[in-house]
Design a protein around this motif. Sequence first.
Motif, short mmCIF file in Angstrom:
data_model
loop_
_atom_site.label_atom_id
_atom_site.label_comp_id
_atom_site.label_asym_id
_atom_site.label_seq_id
_atom_site.Cartn_x
_atom_site.Cartn_y
_atom_site.Cartn_z
N ARG A 434 92.56 38.34 12.17
CA ARG A 434 91.32 37.63 11.92
C ARG A 434 90.90 36.76 13.12
NH1 ARG A 434 91.66 34.75 6.19
NH2 ARG A 434 89.41 34.57 6.55
N ALA A 435 91.86 36.07 13.72
CA ALA A 435 91.49 35.14 14.79
C ALA A 435 91.39 35.81 16.15
CB ALA A 435 92.51 34.00 14.85
N PHE A 436 92.18 36.85 16.38
CA PHE A 436 92.24 37.44 17.71
C PHE A 436 91.59 38.82 17.80
CE2 PHE A 436 95.55 34.27 17.78
CZ PHE A 436 95.49 33.77 19.07
N TRP A 437 91.72 39.63 16.76
CA TRP A 437 91.40 41.05 16.90
C TRP A 437 89.98 41.40 16.48
CZ3 TRP A 437 94.18 43.46 20.11
CH2 TRP A 437 94.20 44.85 20.17
N ARG A 438 89.47 40.76 15.42
CA ARG A 438 88.15 41.15 14.94
C ARG A 438 87.05 40.56 15.82
NH1 ARG A 438 87.13 37.45 9.48
NH2 ARG A 438 87.74 35.46 10.43
N LYS A 439 85.83 41.04 15.63
CA LYS A 439 84.70 40.57 16.40
C LYS A 439 84.23 39.21 15.88
CE LYS A 439 83.06 45.28 17.30
NZ LYS A 439 81.94 46.23 17.12
N PRO A 440 83.68 38.37 16.76
CA PRO A 440 83.25 37.03 16.34
C PRO A 440 82.24 37.06 15.19
CG PRO A 440 83.34 37.13 18.73
CD PRO A 440 83.58 38.54 18.23
N GLU A 441 81.35 38.05 15.22
CA GLU A 441 80.32 38.09 14.17
C GLU A 441 80.89 38.45 12.79
OE1 GLU A 441 79.95 41.88 16.71
OE2 GLU A 441 80.23 39.71 17.01
N ASP A 442 82.15 38.93 12.74
CA ASP A 442 82.76 39.28 11.47
C ASP A 442 83.43 38.09 10.77
OD1 ASP A 442 82.00 41.91 11.78
OD2 ASP A 442 83.89 42.51 12.75
N ALA A 443 83.48 36.94 11.43
CA ALA A 443 84.08 35.76 10.82
C ALA A 443 83.24 35.28 9.64
CB ALA A 443 84.23 34.64 11.85
N GLU A 444 83.92 34.71 8.64
CA GLU A 444 83.21 34.24 7.44
C GLU A 444 82.21 33.14 7.79
OE1 GLU A 444 86.34 34.81 7.72
OE2 GLU A 444 86.99 36.13 6.11
N HIS A 445 82.62 32.20 8.63
CA HIS A 445 81.74 31.11 9.05
C HIS A 445 81.86 30.98 10.56
CE1 HIS A 445 81.48 30.07 4.80
NE2 HIS A 445 82.80 30.06 4.75
N PRO A 446 81.28 31.90 11.29
CA PRO A 446 81.51 31.94 12.75
C PRO A 446 80.97 30.72 13.46
CG PRO A 446 79.72 33.43 12.12
CD PRO A 446 80.35 32.95 10.84
N ASP A 447 81.71 30.28 14.47
CA ASP A 447 81.26 29.18 15.32
C ASP A 447 80.14 29.71 16.21
OD1 ASP A 447 81.00 27.28 17.42
OD2 ASP A 447 82.99 26.52 16.94
N PRO A 448 78.99 29.03 16.26
CA PRO A 448 77.88 29.52 17.09
C PRO A 448 78.27 29.68 18.56
CG PRO A 448 77.14 27.78 15.61
CD PRO A 448 78.61 27.84 15.49
#
Length: 536
Positions: A434-448
Amino acid sequence: MNIASFAPLAVVLPILGAALAFLLIRNTRAQRTVSIAILSLTLLLECWLLASVWEGGTAAVSIGGWLPPFGIVMVVDQFSSLMLVVSSVVSLAVLIYASGQGMADGDSDAPVSIFHPTYLILVAGVSNAFLSGDLFNLYVGFEILLTASYVLMTLGGTGPRIRAGVTYVVVSVVSSVLFLLAIAMIYGATGTINMADLAIKLAGLDEGTRNLLHVLLLVAFGIKAAVFPLSFWLPDSYPTAPAPVTAVFAGLLTKVGVYAIVRTETLLFPGDSFNTPLMVAALLTMVVGILGALAQSDIKRLLSFTLVSHIGYMVFGLAMSSVAGLGAAVFYVAHHITIQTSLFLVTGLIERRAGSSSVDRIAGLAKLSPLLAVLFFVPAMNLAGIPPFSGFLGKLGLLQAGVALGTPLAYALVAGGVLTSLLTLLAIARVWNRAFWRKPEDAEHPDPVLLASPETLAADADAGQRVTLLPRTMVGSTLGLVLFGVALTVFAGPLFGVAGQSAQEMLGRTAYIQAVLGEDAPVPPIAQPAQQEGGK
């Protein structure tokens, strides 16, 4: 010359360094230089003590010319000297990391006037606890490190830190009161608090009195070591502190409690009378801790639960009362101090890089910072026990000792240890994915900031600095500690040798007792030959 004559310097040097650092309040660079130099000198001294004990055996020194059992005694054996070396390596790495982060540079999180002196006092308390040869001096060591930890935990004065600090203080005071009560009762029953003398005199007490004193010490030390069900306070206390403070707490403070339990079970109350409840506590600590870790989305809280969980491995090794089990536990303590501290330091880097330690908000860190990904991956796999890392070797030693013991409860602990290791791998893999492998836009509450383009970051100086810059001292100290963890694997053979010899000496007790009281001191027999032979 008796090598133990230099042992008090492991306590005195950090105290003198703390005094000098406090006098240098207005000179940040000088304060930092003094602290790092003092810890480096202390580490060199402790390495020499470890090498000397390896060659010459256990040694003791009486403070102030008062001979035991009346005066204060410091004892250097292979276990205490190994703990001193590992704790100083970790403390030095964390201090360098903290200086790089700015904790010692006048940030609101850590005023320069108190961080360095308080940190060195903490190190002095830890060293005093490891060297103490009597119960009251052990109590003093605990109080020194706990008083310093109260200050470090609440640096910055934020609401969450104050709330966590209150919980931590209350729990610590309760455990200290229980410990002090146990000391008073032990003195009333035996007329001494010297641990070598107690090893002889406690054997003459009736069983009910011995069991009461035994339980009081186990409960007091169990709270400090975060053994289930006395571990409720830890996951809510440690994650709120600044990253370096959390790292040194996770690496050292609970292990001082484990160290005290080891001394209690091997020196003061040897035998197998409490092995069954200790094994049950070890199993529950492992399983409940790792189940708590699986439910967390914040990396610091997850690591706090894994910290609790892996204390169970150490208690398991101790509870087998065998050379093989205790030797593996000693090895695992050294491993866990290093690896757990490394992971908390890496989490501090993640927070600085991505602005959060919650896996709901961060993603894509492997692409954003490959070095950070490596720094997390190596100790994470070590913690999970993936071959050929030291975590695997330590767990394998514990499982082999459990199989050799051959009791149904030991087999249950073996199964629980394997399950805990697999669940640890699952928890770590979820963080990695979740923190390293997936894309930033896939985060539940992504940091802008993580979603912003490089051009946007370049235009926004503050955001760009947060995402792209990590102080070299922070990265370097973390890398050094990660490499030290790898070195534990490379030099696992000699380290297992030290651990095995220290376990044999602790279970035999002769070397410790005669080093303190003289070669003519009687050593009471231990009525557990079957388990010791099975462990060998």
